[in-house]
Design an enzyme around this catalytic site. Sequence first.
Site, PDB file in Angstrom:
ATOM      1  N   ARG A 112       0.884  -1.177   0.000  1.00 13.26           N
ATOM      2  CA  ARG A 112       0.000   0.000   0.000  1.00 13.26           C
ATOM      3  C   ARG A 112       0.908   1.210   0.000  1.00 13.26           C
ATOM      4  NH1 ARG A 112      -5.193   1.436   3.664  1.00 13.26           N
ATOM      5  NH2 ARG A 112      -6.029   0.054   2.071  1.00 13.26           N
ATOM      6  N   HIS A 157      -7.589   1.119  -6.173  1.00 13.69           N
ATOM      7  CA  HIS A 157      -7.734   0.212  -5.016  1.00 13.69           C
ATOM      8  C   HIS A 157      -8.442  -1.067  -5.500  1.00 13.69           C
ATOM      9  CE1 HIS A 157      -7.839  -1.196  -1.041  1.00 13.69           C
ATOM     10  NE2 HIS A 157      -8.738  -0.407  -0.489  1.00 13.69           N
ATOM     11  N   GLN A 164     -10.207  -3.845  -3.149  1.00 10.63           N
ATOM     12  CA  GLN A 164     -11.497  -3.417  -2.608  1.00 10.63           C
ATOM     13  C   GLN A 164     -12.633  -3.736  -3.584  1.00 10.63           C
ATOM     14  OE1 GLN A 164     -12.227  -1.813   0.465  1.00 10.63           O
ATOM     15  NE2 GLN A 164     -14.270  -2.428  -0.213  1.00 10.63           N
ATOM     16  N   ASP A 166     -17.626   7.160  -0.637  1.00 10.78           N
ATOM     17  CA  ASP A 166     -16.309   7.016  -0.003  1.00 10.78           C
ATOM     18  C   ASP A 166     -16.012   8.333   0.708  1.00 10.78           C
ATOM     19  OD1 ASP A 166     -13.796   6.095   0.771  1.00 10.78           O
ATOM     20  OD2 ASP A 166     -12.889   6.276  -1.218  1.00 10.78           O
ATOM     21  N   CYS A 210     -16.313   1.509   1.131  1.00  4.80           N
ATOM     22  CA  CYS A 210     -15.131   0.673   1.391  1.00  4.80           C
ATOM     23  C   CYS A 210     -14.687   0.736   2.845  1.00  4.80           C
ATOM     24  CB  CYS A 210     -13.989   1.072   0.458  1.00  4.80           C
ATOM     25  SG  CYS A 210     -13.381   2.753   0.725  1.00  4.80           S
ATOM     26  N   ARG A 259     -13.294  -8.738   1.788  1.00  5.45           N
ATOM     27  CA  ARG A 259     -11.892  -8.432   1.490  1.00  5.45           C
ATOM     28  C   ARG A 259     -11.050  -9.679   1.748  1.00  5.45           C
ATOM     29  NH1 ARG A 259     -10.019  -3.210   1.696  1.00  5.45           N
ATOM     30  NH2 ARG A 259      -8.100  -4.207   0.992  1.00  5.45           N
TER      31      ARG A 259
HETATM   32  N1   CP Z   1     -11.125  -0.248   2.739  1.00  2.90           N
HETATM   33  C1   CP Z   1      -9.838  -0.297   3.139  1.00  2.90           C
HETATM   34  O1   CP Z   1      -8.936  -0.503   2.344  1.00  2.90           O
HETATM   35  O2   CP Z   1      -9.662  -0.127   4.473  1.00  2.90           O
HETATM   36  P1   CP Z   1      -8.265   0.051   5.243  1.00  2.90           P
HETATM   37  O3   CP Z   1      -7.736   1.422   4.859  1.00  2.90           O
HETATM   38  O4   CP Z   1      -8.637  -0.036   6.682  1.00  2.90           O
HETATM   39  O5   CP Z   1      -7.321  -1.026   4.799  1.00  2.90           O
HETATM   40  N1  NVA Z   2     -10.228   6.794  -0.841  1.00  2.00           N
HETATM   41  C1  NVA Z   2      -9.766   6.331   0.437  1.00  2.00           C
HETATM   42  C2  NVA Z   2      -9.933   4.862   0.546  1.00  2.00           C
HETATM   43  C3  NVA Z   2      -9.512   4.253   1.856  1.00  2.00           C
HETATM   44  C4  NVA Z   2      -9.622   2.766   1.894  1.00  2.00           C
HETATM   45  C5  NVA Z   2      -8.309   6.725   0.638  1.00  2.00           C
HETATM   46  O1  NVA Z   2      -7.514   6.572  -0.308  1.00  2.00           O
HETATM   47  O2  NVA Z   2      -7.969   7.198   1.706  1.00  2.00           O
END
Ligand code: CP
Ligand code: NVA
Length: 308
Positions: free
Chosen positions: A107, A134, A137, A225, A266, A294
């Site tokens: 990530r 992402h 997700q 989101d 998400c 997930r």
């Molecule tokens: N939805 C998601 O990716 O959550 P986290 O940021 O908690 O991993």
């Molecule tokens: N759009 C959000 C998603 C988190 C899972 C971010 O990137 O922070």
Amino acid sequence: MPHFLDIHTTDKFALRTMIDQARAMKEARNGLPKATPDAEQPLKNHMVALIFEKPSTRTRVSFDVGVRQMGGQTMVLSGSEMQLGHGETIADTARVLSRYVDLIMIRTFEETVLQEMAEYASVPVINGLTNRTHPCQIMADVMTFEEHRGPIAGRKVVWCGDGNNVCSSFLHAAGQFGFDLTFTGPEALDPEPEFVALAREQGSAIEIIRDPARAVEGADLVVADTWVSMHDSQSNRERRHNLLRPYQVNDALMAQAKPDALFMHCLPAHREEEVTNAVMDGPQSVVFDEAENRLHAQKAIMRYCLGV
Ligand code: CP
Ligand code: NVA
């Protein structure tokens, strides 16, 4: 090398196989205690590195648990504690990690980091979120929709709010899984034109409608989101909130969608901002099924990457 970098760059048939396998693996566990190993142990003797340059709850825990259920082992690494955070190149990090582990999930911020990791690693790399996409997700989201409502092909998904990284992966999935997507949000936060064009080329009807009530008409799924993503500057917070407030998902908006429309997010959610408590906790919300899925979807993604 079967990386899992994005939905639009992964074979359509492979994506479908992963969703189906995820559902089968979920059913096979059928309420077993979380630490019970799966009957099959496809990741036995496999070591997986989970690298986080941004915070995470779901991604971190679901990957870790998923690997363990499949018989493998994990190490969770924070980018800032690695030499990566002190100037070692991504390419060298990728080469070194490939000598120790069988699979890397990362990530990160810039998409170029993910791409460089994949280019120089000699083991598969999975995208656990970048500023731009992402994909894990949305695999869970497709799985969740289909569990509740059957095939997603031909359905109408409405994205409310910021045309962000999660929205981008939804657009990729629209093209690959054959559903339509309407974006409703302010022009300043429109989704990436390149991804809109790609989904249209693949035959999906992609619409941009500024009026949220009109946008959700006929929706099978409404998605929200956060208004401020992890990579967004906090200095823009107020401007974003002002732009996005009209796109809050609340009961009045859900009433304009199909009566059996689902709501997804998400998570993490900012309750009473992009979505009200009433919708989050209401009968149309499947947000915690998404979170659970997930785990199952990523187990199938890892098996795809490792060919096991
Ligand atoms: N939805 C998601 O990716 O959550 P986290 O940021 O908690 O991993
Ligand atoms: N759009 C959000 C998603 C988190 C899972 C971010 O990137 O922070």
